[in-house]
Design a protein around this motif. Structure first.
Motif, PDB file in Angstrom:
ATOM      1  N   LEU A 139       8.347  -6.338 -26.985  1.00 44.95           N
ATOM      2  CA  LEU A 139       8.334  -7.574 -26.207  1.00 44.95           C
ATOM      3  C   LEU A 139       9.603  -8.380 -26.492  1.00 44.95           C
ATOM      4  O   LEU A 139      10.223  -8.215 -27.550  1.00 44.95           O
ATOM      5  CB  LEU A 139       7.089  -8.386 -26.550  1.00 44.95           C
ATOM      6  N   PRO A 140       9.990  -9.251 -25.580  1.00 44.28           N
ATOM      7  CA  PRO A 140      11.211 -10.039 -25.803  1.00 44.28           C
ATOM      8  C   PRO A 140      11.050 -10.978 -27.001  1.00 44.28           C
ATOM      9  O   PRO A 140       9.924 -11.306 -27.393  1.00 44.28           O
ATOM     10  CB  PRO A 140      11.366 -10.833 -24.504  1.00 44.28           C
ATOM     11  N   PRO A 141      12.159 -11.426 -27.568  1.00 43.99           N
ATOM     12  CA  PRO A 141      12.087 -12.369 -28.697  1.00 43.99           C
ATOM     13  C   PRO A 141      11.308 -13.625 -28.299  1.00 43.99           C
ATOM     14  O   PRO A 141      11.418 -14.113 -27.181  1.00 43.99           O
ATOM     15  CB  PRO A 141      13.551 -12.708 -28.979  1.00 43.99           C
ATOM     16  N   MET A 142      10.516 -14.118 -29.224  1.00 40.56           N
ATOM     17  CA  MET A 142       9.696 -15.308 -29.011  1.00 40.56           C
ATOM     18  C   MET A 142       9.778 -16.181 -30.256  1.00 40.56           C
ATOM     19  O   MET A 142      10.138 -15.714 -31.329  1.00 40.56           O
ATOM     20  CB  MET A 142       8.222 -14.917 -28.789  1.00 40.56           C
ATOM     21  N   THR A 143       9.393 -17.428 -30.104  1.00 40.85           N
ATOM     22  CA  THR A 143       9.205 -18.291 -31.266  1.00 40.85           C
ATOM     23  C   THR A 143       7.822 -17.986 -31.818  1.00 40.85           C
ATOM     24  O   THR A 143       6.842 -17.954 -31.072  1.00 40.85           O
ATOM     25  CB  THR A 143       9.303 -19.780 -30.873  1.00 40.85           C
ATOM     26  N   ARG A 144       7.757 -17.738 -33.106  1.00 35.19           N
ATOM     27  CA  ARG A 144       6.483 -17.481 -33.787  1.00 35.19           C
ATOM     28  C   ARG A 144       6.404 -18.428 -34.978  1.00 35.19           C
ATOM     29  O   ARG A 144       7.304 -18.456 -35.814  1.00 35.19           O
ATOM     30  CB  ARG A 144       6.405 -16.033 -34.257  1.00 35.19           C
ATOM     31  N   LEU A 145       5.314 -19.172 -35.018  1.00 37.30           N
ATOM     32  CA  LEU A 145       5.127 -20.141 -36.086  1.00 37.30           C
ATOM     33  C   LEU A 145       3.818 -19.862 -36.793  1.00 37.30           C
ATOM     34  O   LEU A 145       2.804 -19.601 -36.157  1.00 37.30           O
ATOM     35  CB  LEU A 145       5.097 -21.569 -35.526  1.00 37.30           C
ATOM     36  N   SER A 146       3.842 -19.951 -38.109  1.00 33.84           N
ATOM     37  CA  SER A 146       2.625 -19.882 -38.900  1.00 33.84           C
ATOM     38  C   SER A 146       2.210 -21.322 -39.166  1.00 33.84           C
ATOM     39  O   SER A 146       2.954 -22.090 -39.777  1.00 33.84           O
ATOM     40  CB  SER A 146       2.880 -19.149 -40.220  1.00 33.84           C
ATOM     41  N   ASP A 192      14.398 -23.158 -30.996  1.00 29.29           N
ATOM     42  CA  ASP A 192      14.710 -23.370 -32.410  1.00 29.29           C
ATOM     43  C   ASP A 192      14.201 -24.699 -32.952  1.00 29.29           C
ATOM     44  O   ASP A 192      14.095 -24.879 -34.157  1.00 29.29           O
ATOM     45  CB  ASP A 192      16.220 -23.285 -32.644  1.00 29.29           C
ATOM     46  N   ARG A 193      13.877 -25.656 -32.079  1.00 26.46           N
ATOM     47  CA  ARG A 193      13.440 -26.976 -32.529  1.00 26.46           C
ATOM     48  C   ARG A 193      11.920 -27.121 -32.553  1.00 26.46           C
ATOM     49  O   ARG A 193      11.405 -28.144 -32.987  1.00 26.46           O
ATOM     50  CB  ARG A 193      14.041 -28.029 -31.618  1.00 26.46           C
ATOM     51  N   LEU A 194      11.177 -26.130 -32.082  1.00 31.01           N
ATOM     52  CA  LEU A 194       9.732 -26.266 -31.953  1.00 31.01           C
ATOM     53  C   LEU A 194       9.035 -26.526 -33.279  1.00 31.01           C
ATOM     54  O   LEU A 194       8.179 -27.402 -33.381  1.00 31.01           O
ATOM     55  CB  LEU A 194       9.144 -25.015 -31.279  1.00 31.01           C
ATOM     56  N   ALA A 195       9.398 -25.779 -34.325  1.00 31.98           N
ATOM     57  CA  ALA A 195       8.741 -25.961 -35.630  1.00 31.98           C
ATOM     58  C   ALA A 195       8.919 -27.390 -36.128  1.00 31.98           C
ATOM     59  O   ALA A 195       7.967 -28.021 -36.591  1.00 31.98           O
ATOM     60  CB  ALA A 195       9.291 -24.970 -36.650  1.00 31.98           C
ATOM     61  N   GLY A 196      10.121 -27.928 -36.020  1.00 29.04           N
ATOM     62  CA  GLY A 196      10.383 -29.290 -36.477  1.00 29.04           C
ATOM     63  C   GLY A 196       9.618 -30.329 -35.686  1.00 29.04           C
ATOM     64  O   GLY A 196       9.101 -31.297 -36.247  1.00 29.04           O
TER      65      GLY A 196
END
Length: 183
Positions: A25-32, A82-86
Motif C-alpha cells: 500500500l502507499p505510504p501513510m501516516t501511522r500513529l500509535s 508530518d504535522r498530524l502527530a503534533g
C-alpha cells in the motif's frame, strides 16, 4: 419445464475459480495512540474519527481509520501528514496519553480475492471465517514468524500492517502460500 432464461444463462468457465492478489500500500501516516477514556475522546476530536471502545474493532471516517489494539491503544492511519502527530498531541491539553509517529516503522500490505483468507491462514492461526472474523475486525496476530496487525475491510479484502523490516518476508510468505494453495 426449464425456464428460457436458465437455458440462455451463460456461466463463466472460471466462475468457481478462487483468486488472490496482494500488494504494498502507499505510504501513510501511522500513529500509535495510548491513553485512557478522556485521552481517547481528545484523540477522536483531533484525529477526526471516533476511536472504538469496542475490542477488536476499527472505525473509519473518510480516509482515516482508528484500529483498536488494546483497552488504551489504537493504531491511527491517515494520508501522509508530518504535522498530524503534533496536532493530536497538542489536543491532549495536559491529559495523560501519548502519540508516537510510527509511519517509518510500518508498511501496509493489501490482500484481496476469494482466496485471501485461505492464503492468510497458511501462516495466521486466527479463524478467518467471516462469522468468526467479520468485516471491521482488527487485531494483532502473526503471519508465520512476523508480528502483524490484521484488519478485515470487506469479506474478501484484508489489510496487513507489519514492520518495514518484515515486509519482504511477509510478502514472500504470501506469494509462497498462494503458490502452495494453487492460486
Amino acid at each position: 419445464m426449464v425456464e428460457a432464461a436458465k437455458i440462455l444463462e451463460r456461466v463463466s468457465p472460471l466462475a468457481d475459480q478462487k483468486t488472490v492478489s496482494f500488494g504494498l500500500l502507499p505510504p501513510m501516516t501511522r500513529l500509535s495512540a495510548r491513553g485512557g477514556a478522556e485521552a481517547a475522546l481528545r484523540f477522536s476530536r483531533a484525529f477526526g474519527t471516533s476511536l472504538s471502545a469496542d475490542a477488536l474493532k476499527a472505525t473509519q471516517a473518510g480516509d482515516r481509520a482508528a484500529l483498536w489494539l488494546g483497552p488504551d491503544e489504537w493504531l491511527l492511519i491517515a494520508p501522509l501528514d508530518d504535522r498530524l502527530a503534533g496536532s493530536i498531541e497538542g489536543g491532549l491539553a495536559g491529559e495523560p496519553g501519548c502519540i508516537v509517529d510510527i509511519s517509518h516503522r510500518q508498511v501496509g500490505i493489501e490482500v484481496s480475492g476469494t482466496a485471501a483468507a485461505e492464503v492468510l491462514n497458511a501462516g495466521c492461526p486466527l479463524d478467518l471465517d467471516l462469522a468468526a472474523f467479520p468485516v471491521g475486525m482488527c487485531t494483532r496476530t502473526v503471519l508465520a514468524k512476523a508480528d502483524v496487525v490484521l484488519w478485515r475491510l470487506a469479506p474478501d479484502h484484508f489489510r496487513l500492517e507489519c514492520w518495514r523490516s518484515f515486509a519482504p518476508y511477509c510478502f514472500d510468505f504470501l506469494k509462497q502460500a498462494a503458490d502452495d494453495c494453487g492460486y
